[in-house]
Design a protein around this motif. Structure first.
Motif, PDB file in Angstrom:
ATOM      1  N   HIS A   6     -24.393  -5.486 -11.442  1.00 20.37           N
ATOM      2  CA  HIS A   6     -23.617  -6.724 -11.403  1.00 20.37           C
ATOM      3  C   HIS A   6     -22.411  -6.537 -10.481  1.00 20.37           C
ATOM      4  O   HIS A   6     -21.321  -6.162 -10.932  1.00 20.37           O
ATOM      5  CB  HIS A   6     -23.152  -7.118 -12.805  1.00 20.37           C
ATOM      6  N   PRO A   7     -22.587  -6.795  -9.187  1.00 22.79           N
ATOM      7  CA  PRO A   7     -21.494  -6.596  -8.222  1.00 22.79           C
ATOM      8  C   PRO A   7     -20.222  -7.356  -8.570  1.00 22.79           C
ATOM      9  O   PRO A   7     -19.121  -6.866  -8.312  1.00 22.79           O
ATOM     10  CB  PRO A   7     -22.095  -7.099  -6.911  1.00 22.79           C
ATOM     11  N   GLU A   8     -20.371  -8.538  -9.169  1.00 20.78           N
ATOM     12  CA  GLU A   8     -19.186  -9.325  -9.507  1.00 20.78           C
ATOM     13  C   GLU A   8     -18.371  -8.655 -10.611  1.00 20.78           C
ATOM     14  O   GLU A   8     -17.123  -8.701 -10.600  1.00 20.78           O
ATOM     15  CB  GLU A   8     -19.596 -10.741  -9.921  1.00 20.78           C
ATOM     16  N   ILE A   9     -19.053  -7.980 -11.556  1.00 16.07           N
ATOM     17  CA  ILE A   9     -18.339  -7.259 -12.606  1.00 16.07           C
ATOM     18  C   ILE A   9     -17.679  -6.021 -12.017  1.00 16.07           C
ATOM     19  O   ILE A   9     -16.515  -5.712 -12.311  1.00 16.07           O
ATOM     20  CB  ILE A   9     -19.299  -6.882 -13.747  1.00 16.07           C
ATOM     21  N   ARG A  10     -18.389  -5.307 -11.148  1.00 15.65           N
ATOM     22  CA  ARG A  10     -17.808  -4.127 -10.496  1.00 15.65           C
ATOM     23  C   ARG A  10     -16.527  -4.501  -9.756  1.00 15.65           C
ATOM     24  O   ARG A  10     -15.498  -3.823  -9.881  1.00 15.65           O
ATOM     25  CB  ARG A  10     -18.813  -3.516  -9.529  1.00 15.65           C
ATOM     26  N   ALA A  11     -16.580  -5.596  -9.003  1.00 17.51           N
ATOM     27  CA  ALA A  11     -15.415  -6.022  -8.222  1.00 17.51           C
ATOM     28  C   ALA A  11     -14.234  -6.352  -9.131  1.00 17.51           C
ATOM     29  O   ALA A  11     -13.083  -5.999  -8.835  1.00 17.51           O
ATOM     30  CB  ALA A  11     -15.784  -7.226  -7.363  1.00 17.51           C
ATOM     31  N   ARG A  12     -14.508  -7.012 -10.241  1.00 16.95           N
ATOM     32  CA  ARG A  12     -13.422  -7.369 -11.158  1.00 16.95           C
ATOM     33  C   ARG A  12     -12.803  -6.129 -11.793  1.00 16.95           C
ATOM     34  O   ARG A  12     -11.575  -6.048 -11.954  1.00 16.95           O
ATOM     35  CB  ARG A  12     -13.945  -8.301 -12.249  1.00 16.95           C
ATOM     36  N   LEU A  13     -13.622  -5.159 -12.154  1.00 15.73           N
ATOM     37  CA  LEU A  13     -13.101  -3.955 -12.799  1.00 15.73           C
ATOM     38  C   LEU A  13     -12.293  -3.106 -11.820  1.00 15.73           C
ATOM     39  O   LEU A  13     -11.304  -2.479 -12.213  1.00 15.73           O
ATOM     40  CB  LEU A  13     -14.248  -3.130 -13.396  1.00 15.73           C
ATOM     41  N   ILE A  14     -12.726  -3.062 -10.574  1.00 18.00           N
ATOM     42  CA  ILE A  14     -11.966  -2.315  -9.563  1.00 18.00           C
ATOM     43  C   ILE A  14     -10.623  -2.976  -9.327  1.00 18.00           C
ATOM     44  O   ILE A  14      -9.586  -2.311  -9.224  1.00 18.00           O
ATOM     45  CB  ILE A  14     -12.773  -2.216  -8.254  1.00 18.00           C
ATOM     46  N   ALA A  15     -10.634  -4.294  -9.261  1.00 19.80           N
ATOM     47  CA  ALA A  15      -9.390  -5.036  -9.016  1.00 19.80           C
ATOM     48  C   ALA A  15      -8.465  -5.015 -10.217  1.00 19.80           C
ATOM     49  O   ALA A  15      -7.238  -5.000 -10.070  1.00 19.80           O
ATOM     50  CB  ALA A  15      -9.718  -6.480  -8.636  1.00 19.80           C
ATOM     51  N   ASP A  16      -9.032  -4.976 -11.419  1.00 21.87           N
ATOM     52  CA  ASP A  16      -8.227  -5.020 -12.641  1.00 21.87           C
ATOM     53  C   ASP A  16      -8.842  -4.094 -13.695  1.00 21.87           C
ATOM     54  O   ASP A  16      -9.634  -4.516 -14.531  1.00 21.87           O
ATOM     55  CB  ASP A  16      -8.165  -6.451 -13.176  1.00 21.87           C
ATOM     56  N   PRO A  17      -8.473  -2.798 -13.670  1.00 19.45           N
ATOM     57  CA  PRO A  17      -9.045  -1.839 -14.622  1.00 19.45           C
ATOM     58  C   PRO A  17      -8.772  -2.175 -16.090  1.00 19.45           C
ATOM     59  O   PRO A  17      -9.460  -1.642 -16.966  1.00 19.45           O
ATOM     60  CB  PRO A  17      -8.376  -0.516 -14.227  1.00 19.45           C
ATOM     61  N   SER A  18      -7.806  -3.048 -16.354  1.00 18.37           N
ATOM     62  CA  SER A  18      -7.536  -3.409 -17.747  1.00 18.37           C
ATOM     63  C   SER A  18      -8.701  -4.170 -18.367  1.00 18.37           C
ATOM     64  O   SER A  18      -8.761  -4.331 -19.599  1.00 18.37           O
ATOM     65  CB  SER A  18      -6.267  -4.259 -17.846  1.00 18.37           C
ATOM     66  N   LEU A  19      -9.651  -4.612 -17.542  1.00 17.73           N
ATOM     67  CA  LEU A  19     -10.832  -5.321 -18.041  1.00 17.73           C
ATOM     68  C   LEU A  19     -11.943  -4.366 -18.487  1.00 17.73           C
ATOM     69  O   LEU A  19     -12.946  -4.809 -19.068  1.00 17.73           O
ATOM     70  CB  LEU A  19     -11.387  -6.257 -16.964  1.00 17.73           C
ATOM     71  N   ILE A  20     -11.778  -3.074 -18.219  1.00 17.76           N
ATOM     72  CA  ILE A  20     -12.836  -2.113 -18.542  1.00 17.76           C
ATOM     73  C   ILE A  20     -13.196  -2.126 -20.026  1.00 17.76           C
ATOM     74  O   ILE A  20     -14.389  -2.144 -20.363  1.00 17.76           O
ATOM     75  CB  ILE A  20     -12.449  -0.701 -18.069  1.00 17.76           C
ATOM     76  N   PRO A  21     -12.220  -2.132 -20.954  1.00 19.22           N
ATOM     77  CA  PRO A  21     -12.612  -2.171 -22.371  1.00 19.22           C
ATOM     78  C   PRO A  21     -13.478  -3.375 -22.725  1.00 19.22           C
ATOM     79  O   PRO A  21     -14.413  -3.248 -23.529  1.00 19.22           O
ATOM     80  CB  PRO A  21     -11.264  -2.211 -23.108  1.00 19.22           C
ATOM     81  N   GLN A  22     -13.189  -4.530 -22.143  1.00 15.27           N
ATOM     82  CA  GLN A  22     -14.006  -5.713 -22.411  1.00 15.27           C
ATOM     83  C   GLN A  22     -15.416  -5.526 -21.872  1.00 15.27           C
ATOM     84  O   GLN A  22     -16.403  -5.918 -22.509  1.00 15.27           O
ATOM     85  CB  GLN A  22     -13.375  -6.950 -21.772  1.00 15.27           C
ATOM     86  N   ALA A  23     -15.514  -4.944 -20.685  1.00 17.04           N
ATOM     87  CA  ALA A  23     -16.832  -4.712 -20.089  1.00 17.04           C
ATOM     88  C   ALA A  23     -17.643  -3.727 -20.920  1.00 17.04           C
ATOM     89  O   ALA A  23     -18.854  -3.885 -21.082  1.00 17.04           O
ATOM     90  CB  ALA A  23     -16.672  -4.201 -18.658  1.00 17.04           C
ATOM     91  N   VAL A  24     -16.971  -2.702 -21.461  1.00 20.80           N
ATOM     92  CA  VAL A  24     -17.653  -1.727 -22.308  1.00 20.80           C
ATOM     93  C   VAL A  24     -18.235  -2.408 -23.537  1.00 20.80           C
ATOM     94  O   VAL A  24     -19.403  -2.201 -23.904  1.00 20.80           O
ATOM     95  CB  VAL A  24     -16.685  -0.598 -22.717  1.00 20.80           C
ATOM     96  N   GLU A  25     -17.435  -3.239 -24.211  1.00 22.27           N
ATOM     97  CA  GLU A  25     -17.914  -3.911 -25.419  1.00 22.27           C
ATOM     98  C   GLU A  25     -19.126  -4.789 -25.128  1.00 22.27           C
ATOM     99  O   GLU A  25     -20.085  -4.826 -25.907  1.00 22.27           O
ATOM    100  CB  GLU A  25     -16.795  -4.752 -26.036  1.00 22.27           C
TER     101      GLU A  25
END
Length: 411
Positions: free
Chosen positions: A261-280
């Motif tokens: 999911h390139p769009e998720i990768r881009a968001r996580l790189i731009a804002d690492p604070s979203l990583i916990p949400q992506a993990v869940e």
């Protein structure tokens, strides 16, 4: 006369089930949300979120305990069919109140506040691992970063961190190696060494307690008596078993989601604070453990279906996490979902006590990997699923290619 049972011929150990579990339960949620399977001695299959969660929060009716029958065989416990080993998994295969002191003792190790002291050394361990594999341009999650949970266990137990591979590998091997091979036999020998090492650790801490987590566990009392050392040993083994292969599998699924999911990768790189949400969200879609088992203590009715005391019940975590009545558009990866109501970590008195440990490990690893190698690629053509006998949902081989940032490569 036994009422007619709605049937759903599920064999959760079959290759067909493992390959098609999501589609199978999507159909069962609609056609047979509560049904009987004759496989493995017979058991009920629950496929809807509501019934599964209700079962998990009622240990007085849906028991996790494993008991020995008069003929010496075992029934109940954490799996269908029941494990025939005489060694119980504390506190997973005993119920409250007996399980409570074990769970309370280890919960103190793994609270969010207690774990903060381990954040820095765990981050350093992850970065050292990435330093080591960077020159090769690739890494296998199982054999490289799969040792990370072993390192975390060493920190929690207060033992030599150099033992991390010897702690983690035997548990990973139970999932990744084919049975009846010399490699599997060697892993069993290593497991035997680990059991002996931890038994001696418990014994020595009982005789000479210190200011450490193992000492706190073995000095815990229940009904005025210290907990049996065998129960303490089993508790530590359950902590390791529940946190090694499952955490590694969860990391694989998280990286797979990011990679596809390139769009998720881009968001996580731009804002690492979203990583916990992506993990869940990733572990909701792909839970490392696909089902939980219980044993009925009394006759009951679930969704209008009559069940009887002594019967086994299997709740599909995968199916619950894809129930559209709880998760709208459940097949979509949506890292903005507002709640953490998935059942990947279980629910109720046996909810995974190491939940915050897993979250810390996953968040730190993904954060470090994206920071240093944001363009990593999963080598999907080389990935291999766990062996058929595994109870977990993961990979025995999961290589990724490391593609460092162009700016970093130019320095």
């Amino acid at each position: 006369m036994t009422p007619t049972r709605p049937t759903c011929p599920v064999d959760h150990h079959s290759a067909d089930y493992i390959a098609n579990a999501q589609e199978t339960h999507a159909r069962l949620r609609e056609e047979c949300p509560v049904g009987w399977s004759d496989e493995h001695g017979g058991f009920w299959v629950l496929s809807r979120y509501r019934e599964i969660k209700d079962a998990l929060k009622r240990p007085e009716l849906f028991s996790s305990a494993r008991i020995q029958r008069e003929d010496g065989t075992w029934d109940g416990g954490a799996a269908v069919p029941a494990n025939q080993s005489s060694t119980l998994l504390y506190p997973l295969e005993i119920d409250p109140p007996e399980s409570s002191p074990y769970r309370a003792a280890i919960a103190k190790w793994m609270s969010r506040s207690a774990l903060e002291q381990h954040r820095e050394p765990l981050t350093a361990y992850i970065n050292a691992t990435l330093d080591r594999v960077e020159p090769t341009g690739r890494m296998d999650i199982v054999t490289e970063i799969g040792m990370m949970p072993g390192y975390m266990v060493a920190l929690l137990l207060g033992i030599d961190p150099e033992l991390a591979p010897r702690i983690a590998w035997p548990f990973n091997a139970m999932d990744v190696l084919e049975r009846d091979t010399p490699e599997f036999a060697e892993a069993q020998e290593q497991m035997g060494w680990l059991v002996g090492f931890l038994a001696e650790l418990c014994r020595s801490r009982r005789e000479n307690p210190g200011d450490d987590n193992v000492s706190a566990l073995v000095m815990t009392e229940f009904d005025g008596e210290p907990l049996p050392l065998s129960g303490c040993l089993s508790t530590i083994m359950t902590v390791i078993g529940g946190g090694v292969a499952t955490t590694t599998a969860a990391l694989e699924h998280c990286l797979g989601v990011i990679d596809s999911h390139p769009e998720i990768r881009a968001r996580l790189i731009a804002d690492p604070s979203l990583i916990p949400q992506a993990v869940e969200e990733a572990i909701r879609i792909h839970p490392p453990v696909l089902q939980v088992a219980r044993r009925l203590l009394e006759d009951t009715t679930v969704d209008g279906v009559q069940m009887f005391a002594g019967e086994r019940v299997l709740g599909s975590v995968l199916s619950a996490n894809h129930d559209s009545s709880v998760f709208p558009n459940p097949e979509a990866i949506d890292i903005d979902r507002p709640v953490k109501s998935h059942l990947t970590f279980g629910f109720g008195v046996h909810r995974c006590v190491g939940i915050e440990v897993a979250r810390m490990e996953l968040n730190l690893m993904i954060g470090s990997l994206l920071k240093r190698f944001p363009d990593f690629r999963v080598v999907r053509e080389e990935c291999r699923r766990f062996v058929g006998e595994s109870h977990n949902n993961g990979y025995s081989v999961f290589p990724i290619e490391l593609a460092p940032k162009m700016a970093a490569a130019a320095v």
